[in-house]
Scaffold this active site. Structure first.
Site, mmCIF file in Angstrom:
data_model
loop_
_atom_site.group_PDB
_atom_site.id
_atom_site.type_symbol
_atom_site.label_atom_id
_atom_site.label_comp_id
_atom_site.label_asym_id
_atom_site.label_seq_id
_atom_site.Cartn_x
_atom_site.Cartn_y
_atom_site.Cartn_z
ATOM 1 N N LYS A 109 0.859 -1.191 0.000
ATOM 2 C CA LYS A 109 0.000 0.000 0.000
ATOM 3 C C LYS A 109 0.883 1.225 0.000
ATOM 4 O O LYS A 109 2.007 1.192 0.514
ATOM 5 C CB LYS A 109 -0.879 0.017 1.260
ATOM 6 N N ASP A 149 -6.914 3.921 -4.600
ATOM 7 C CA ASP A 149 -7.464 3.811 -3.249
ATOM 8 C C ASP A 149 -8.147 5.160 -2.990
ATOM 9 O O ASP A 149 -8.495 5.866 -3.944
ATOM 10 C CB ASP A 149 -6.341 3.485 -2.244
HETATM 11 N N1 GLU Z 1 -7.294 -0.077 -2.833
HETATM 12 C C1 GLU Z 1 -8.074 -1.256 -3.058
HETATM 13 C C2 GLU Z 1 -8.104 -2.111 -1.813
HETATM 14 O O1 GLU Z 1 -7.935 -1.631 -0.722
HETATM 15 C C3 GLU Z 1 -7.668 -2.000 -4.321
HETATM 16 C C4 GLU Z 1 -6.272 -2.525 -4.346
HETATM 17 C C5 GLU Z 1 -5.850 -3.098 -5.688
HETATM 18 O O2 GLU Z 1 -6.672 -3.206 -6.583
HETATM 19 O O3 GLU Z 1 -4.676 -3.442 -5.804
HETATM 20 O O4 GLU Z 1 -8.377 -3.285 -1.870
#
Ligand code: GLU
Length: 419
Positions: A109, A149
């Site tokens: 992340k 996100d």
């Molecule tokens: N930000 C989204 C999550 O928390 C998607 C992450 C992604 O697709 O890699 O799952």
């Protein structure tokens, strides 16, 4: 001081959940130690010039939590509340989320501590490009694959992909997912997280004997997750009685016209002035009368203070980390069923995986194919969780962590430790 840090730590919430499942699995101390440490945490400064000429410095982060099952995977968040603790927790959750739906990814992340509401498009582009440039060596389709996100859009992913591709001097669409369709995005990705929330919710509702046409839904948050969840719940005949965003909450016991709310938000950028429901506070929304409650905003929404007053029968966590461990045990005592974040919002990363696969093949699927495969993945793994939950008399959350930890541990043990 130590207590204060513990109280605010989001990663601390994650570790508390991890330990509950690790106890159930009787996981040894060594493996616990490994899995409760992030592989890599990167912090850097993003100097940037406002359109006005003024100089500023923001802080950027990328945490690559675990690589046992594959490249790190997870979004990039642009928000004033972004901290190393939060990004680490979110990367930790991505590790379990990818494992719970059996994707060949680890967890990651990233984020920038900034307020996009105060930034022009050009400013946002400059921040994104500098953020991407700082990470060129450590991201890539086989290293770490970012995605959208909170407050990051397909356009932001396009800038990220372009910056990376310029640096490595070749076209690399698979370096990020959640891109616009024109440059290698997947059909169905934008709606995928909200769609996954409704797929999980409707499946559990049928097990609980809740008929969609007679069910009242409340959704906190009207961003990419909440908006599409509201739309899809309404399409399935449910009555969406409450919605909210940063401007406040709107409640209508006869059901909100979701289409009108979406149009309002598109026109005004938010729900301010929406007349389709009575304006109430966010706190009131969370404890209002409903069958299904979907937190689809940020972390730590349910606490020991408000959890006793929650009236929903089912909570489906569209957001990451909305329930503190204290609130979670209150929900358990009250018999409120919770589909945890790492399962409920896994639809987004699942279609991100499909996007990554399509980018590698250079061949793109029809939307119906994406949606069908998404439903198959989510229902198969939700079914596994239900079986574990019933066999172990646990909650869905403990079952989800147990399944995910078991999958990551198997990969970690097979690979061994390279020293
Ligand atoms: N930000 C989204 C999550 O928390 C998607 C992450 C992604 O697709 O890699 O799952």
């Amino acid at each position: 001081m130590t207590t204060a840090v513990r109280e605010v730590s989001v990663f601390g919430d994650g570790i508390a959940y991890f330990n509950q499942a690790a106890d159930l699995l009787e996981l040894d101390a060594g493996m616990r130690r490994i899995l409760t440490h992030p592989s890599r945490q990167i912090i850097f400064s993003i100097p940037f010039q406002r359109d006005s000429g003024e100089m500023e410095v923001f802080t950027g982060y990328r945490v690559q939590y675990n690589f046992a099952r594959g490249p790190a995977k997870g979004g990039i968040r642009f928000h004033p509340g972004v901290t190393l603790d939060e990004v680490t927790a979110l990367a930790f959750w991505m590790t379990w989320k990818c494992a719970v739906v059996d994707l060949p990814f680890g967890g990651g992340k990233g984020g920038v501590t900034c307020d996009p509401a105060t930034l022009s498009q050009n400013e946002l582009e400059r921040i994104t490009r500098r953020y991407a440039a700082e990470l060129v060596e450590v991201v890539g389709p086989d290293k770490d694959v970012p995605a959208p996100d909170v407050n990051t859009t397909p356009q932001v992913m396009a800038w990220f992909m372009d910056t990376y591709s310029m640096h490595v001097r070749q076209h690399v669409p698979g370096v990020v997912t959640g891109k616009p369709l024109e440059i290698g995005g997947s059909r169905g990705r934008v709606e995928a997280t909200g769609r996954g929330v409704t797929i999980c919710a409707l499946d559990e509702m049928s097990h609980m004997g809740l008929v969609p046409e007679q069910s009242k839904i409340v959704i906190q948050g009207f961003g990419n997750v909440g908006l599409y969840a509201a739309k899809l719940f309404a399409e399935r005949g449910c009555s969406v009685v409450g919605i909210s965003d940063v401007t406040g909450a709107y409640y209508n016991k006869n059901g909100i016209d979701v289409h009108a709310a979406i149009e309002h938000a598109a026109k005004h950028r938010n729900l301010e002035g929406f007349k389709g429901g009575d304006k109430i506070s966010n706190g009131e929304l969370l404890t209002s009368e409903c069958d299904v409650l979907v937190p689809a905003a940020l972390e730590k929404v349910f606490t020991a203070e408000n959890a006793p007053n929650v009236k929903a029968k089912l909570i489906v966590e569209g957001a990451n980390g909305p329930t503190t461990p204290e609130a979670d045990s209150i929900f358990k005592q009250k018999g409120i069923v919770v589909i945890p974040d790492i399962m409920a919002n896994a639809g987004g990363v699942t279609v991100s995986y499909f996007e990554w696969v399509q980018d590698r093949m250079g061949y793109f699927w029809k939307e119906s194919e994406v949606n069908e495969r998404l439903e198959d993945v989510l229902l198969a793994n939700l079914g596994e969780l239900r079986a574990i939950k019933n066999a172990r008399s646990s909650t869905f959350r403990v079952a989800a962590y147990a399944l995910a930890i078991d999958r990551v541990v198997k990969a970690a043990r097979l690979r061994g430790i390279y020293a």
